[in-house]
Every structure is written in structure tokens, then in C-alpha cells.
Design an enzyme around this catalytic site. Structure first.
Site, PDB file in Angstrom:
ATOM      1  N   PRO A   1       0.791  -1.236   0.000  1.00 43.39           N
ATOM      2  CA  PRO A   1       0.000   0.000   0.000  1.00 43.39           C
ATOM      3  C   PRO A   1       0.820   1.282   0.000  1.00 43.39           C
ATOM      4  O   PRO A   1       1.859   1.376   0.665  1.00 43.39           O
ATOM      5  CB  PRO A   1      -0.828  -0.114   1.281  1.00 43.39           C
ATOM      6  N   ASN A   2       0.294   2.233  -0.747  1.00 41.73           N
ATOM      7  CA  ASN A   2       0.820   3.603  -0.846  1.00 41.73           C
ATOM      8  C   ASN A   2       2.106   3.714  -1.666  1.00 41.73           C
ATOM      9  O   ASN A   2       2.576   4.824  -1.921  1.00 41.73           O
ATOM     10  CB  ASN A   2       1.037   4.224   0.554  1.00 41.73           C
TER      11      ASN A   2
ATOM     12  N   ARG B   1       5.063  10.969  -2.599  1.00 42.90           N
ATOM     13  CA  ARG B   1       4.775  10.652  -1.201  1.00 42.90           C
ATOM     14  C   ARG B   1       6.032  10.854  -0.341  1.00 42.90           C
ATOM     15  O   ARG B   1       7.040  10.156  -0.532  1.00 42.90           O
ATOM     16  CB  ARG B   1       4.341   9.183  -1.120  1.00 42.90           C
TER      17      ARG B   1
ATOM     18  N   TYR C   1      11.183   8.759   1.228  1.00 44.29           N
ATOM     19  CA  TYR C   1      11.172   7.685   0.227  1.00 44.29           C
ATOM     20  C   TYR C   1      11.871   8.038  -1.078  1.00 44.29           C
ATOM     21  O   TYR C   1      11.976   7.184  -1.970  1.00 44.29           O
ATOM     22  CB  TYR C   1       9.717   7.255  -0.043  1.00 44.29           C
TER      23      TYR C   1
ATOM     24  N   ASN D   1       8.013  -5.577  -0.990  1.00 46.68           N
ATOM     25  CA  ASN D   1       7.917  -4.478  -0.022  1.00 46.68           C
ATOM     26  C   ASN D   1       6.471  -4.450   0.485  1.00 46.68           C
ATOM     27  O   ASN D   1       5.589  -3.916  -0.184  1.00 46.68           O
ATOM     28  CB  ASN D   1       8.288  -3.143  -0.679  1.00 46.68           C
TER      29      ASN D   1
ATOM     30  N   ALA E   1       3.261  -0.764   4.952  1.00 42.82           N
ATOM     31  CA  ALA E   1       2.768  -0.739   6.335  1.00 42.82           C
ATOM     32  C   ALA E   1       2.325  -2.123   6.829  1.00 42.82           C
ATOM     33  O   ALA E   1       2.351  -2.394   8.037  1.00 42.82           O
ATOM     34  CB  ALA E   1       1.620   0.259   6.462  1.00 42.82           C
TER      35      ALA E   1
ATOM     36  N   GLU F   1      12.376  -9.518   1.670  1.00 42.60           N
ATOM     37  CA  GLU F   1      11.724  -8.295   2.166  1.00 42.60           C
ATOM     38  C   GLU F   1      12.578  -7.069   1.823  1.00 42.60           C
ATOM     39  O   GLU F   1      13.794  -7.088   2.009  1.00 42.60           O
ATOM     40  CB  GLU F   1      11.585  -8.415   3.688  1.00 42.60           C
TER      41      GLU F   1
ATOM     42  N   HIS G   1      12.681  -2.592   1.942  1.00 45.42           N
ATOM     43  CA  HIS G   1      12.133  -1.281   2.311  1.00 45.42           C
ATOM     44  C   HIS G   1      13.040  -0.183   1.790  1.00 45.42           C
ATOM     45  O   HIS G   1      14.274  -0.300   1.867  1.00 45.42           O
ATOM     46  CB  HIS G   1      12.000  -1.140   3.833  1.00 45.42           C
TER      47      HIS G   1
ATOM     48  N   ARG H   1      12.792   4.409  12.685  1.00 42.68           N
ATOM     49  CA  ARG H   1      11.697   5.377  12.602  1.00 42.68           C
ATOM     50  C   ARG H   1      10.777   5.220  13.832  1.00 42.68           C
ATOM     51  O   ARG H   1      11.242   4.894  14.906  1.00 42.68           O
ATOM     52  CB  ARG H   1      10.981   5.212  11.259  1.00 42.68           C
TER      53      ARG H   1
HETATM   54  C1  DQA Z   1       8.233   1.132   3.774  1.00 45.77           C
HETATM   55  C2  DQA Z   1       8.339   1.342   5.293  1.00 45.77           C
HETATM   56  C3  DQA Z   1       6.996   1.122   5.950  1.00 45.77           C
HETATM   57  O1  DQA Z   1       7.102   1.355   7.354  1.00 45.77           O
HETATM   58  C4  DQA Z   1       5.982   2.104   5.408  1.00 45.77           C
HETATM   59  O2  DQA Z   1       4.708   1.842   5.959  1.00 45.77           O
HETATM   60  C5  DQA Z   1       5.923   2.111   3.921  1.00 45.77           C
HETATM   61  C6  DQA Z   1       7.168   2.015   3.167  1.00 45.77           C
HETATM   62  C7  DQA Z   1       9.556   1.464   3.063  1.00 45.77           C
HETATM   63  O3  DQA Z   1       9.722   1.033   1.919  1.00 45.77           O
HETATM   64  O4  DQA Z   1      10.415   2.155   3.618  1.00 45.77           O
HETATM   65  O5  DQA Z   1       4.862   2.301   3.333  1.00 45.77           O
HETATM   66  O6  DQA Z   1       7.938  -0.226   3.532  1.00 45.77           O
END
Ligand code: DQA
Length: 156
Positions: free
Chosen positions: A9-10, A17, A22, A85, A88, A109, A111, A118
């Protein structure tokens, strides 16, 4: 060799964003960089190596937990690895954790940021111990490192 690059998501909003966290690359640009890396890796393989010269990357992003679960199920017979990835969902999705353990292919995984440095809620990670490896905190490079890890797995 087939690899799924899966984003949660997002991440469709990358580029606009929170760029200070990011970065400025869009998800399309990240995917394009991975595709380039895959092409270069495939063409670097000696012609005498018959196994796995071609590397197929597939890309999928969803804002919906169930869609991500479905995608993990879908690739279990067809792909060799997933670069994931979970965004959240990393911090609370037992459904995604279970999906990762349910399929017999390695999930790596990734990120962009370093969630461990964080907010406290991001320090909770319910998928890490069921993933084959994790790469974080390096933006695009986290994805590239995950890709290179998958290639090393193949060559091992
Ligand atoms: C994320 C880190 C997560 O905590 C966050 O919710 C994201 C992006 C990252 O790529 O740094 O949406 O996965």
C-alpha cells in the site's frame, strides 16, 4: 527464471509521497531500473550456461492486503522468488506472514527507508523471520540488492 516484484500500500504514490523519506523515484522508475538490471544480468551469463539465462521480472502493486495474499498464492507454482515491499503491512499483517510461509518459494523483504530507525510501530516486524533475507534503508538500492541476492541464490 521468474521473479515477482511485489509492492504494498501507498507505494503507487512514490515520487510524490514524503520524498524526504522515500526519495523522488516513482514506482515505475524503480521497476524500470530493476528491469534494466535483469537484462544486464541475463546478457552477462556465458552462452555455455544453458540454465536460467532468461530472467523474467513481473511487477504488481496493490493497496489491498487480500490482493497481495492472492498474488503470493498465484505465483507459487510459476516463479522462483518474490521481492516484496509489504509497506505498512510489514508491521501487522499476519495474513501476509502466513501467505509467505504457505508458499515454498523465497520471499525477500525490501524497504526504501529503514523502519528500524523510525517510529516505534515500525520497529514491529511480523514478516522478517519468515523471509529469506531483507534489504532496507537504501532506496532503489534496497531493491537492487534484493535482486542480486536472488541471482546469488540461483547460482548457489
Ligand atoms: C516502507 C516502510 C513502511 O514502514 C511504510 O509503511 C511504507 C514504506 C519502506 O519502503 O520504507 O509504506 O515499507
Amino acid at each position: 527464471m521468474k521473479i515477482l516484484v511485489l509492492n504494498g500500500p501507498n507505494l503507487n504514490l512514490l515520487g510524490e509521497r514524503e520524498p524526504e523519506i522515500y526519495g523522488l523515484l516513482t514506482l515505475e522508475q524503480i521497476n524500470a531500473e530493476l528491469a534494466k538490471r535483469a537484462e544486464r544480468t541475463a546478457s552477462a551469463v556465458q552462452p555455455t550456461d544453458h540454465a536460467g539465462v532468461a530472467i523474467q521480472l513481473d511487477f504488481f502493486q496493490s493497496n489491498h492486503e487480500g490482493m497481495l495474499v492472492d498474488k503470493l498464492h498465484e505465483v507459487r507454482g510459476s516463479h522462483d522468488a518474490v521481492i516484496f515491499n509489504p509497506a505498512a503491512y510489514t508491521h501487522y499483517s499476519y495474513a501476509l506472514r502466513d501467505a509467505i510461509t504457505a508458499i515454498a518459494i523465497p520471499v525477500i523483504e525490501v524497504h526504501l527507508s529503514n523502519p528500524d530507525q523510525r517510529e516505534d510501530f515500525r520497529k514491529v516486524n511480523v514478516v522478517r523471520d519468515v523471509c529469506a533475507a531483507h534489504f532496507q534503508g537504501r532506496g532503489l538500492q534496497s531493491y537492487i540488492e534484493a535482486f542480486d541476492y536472488v541471482i546469488r541464490l540461483r547460482d548457489a
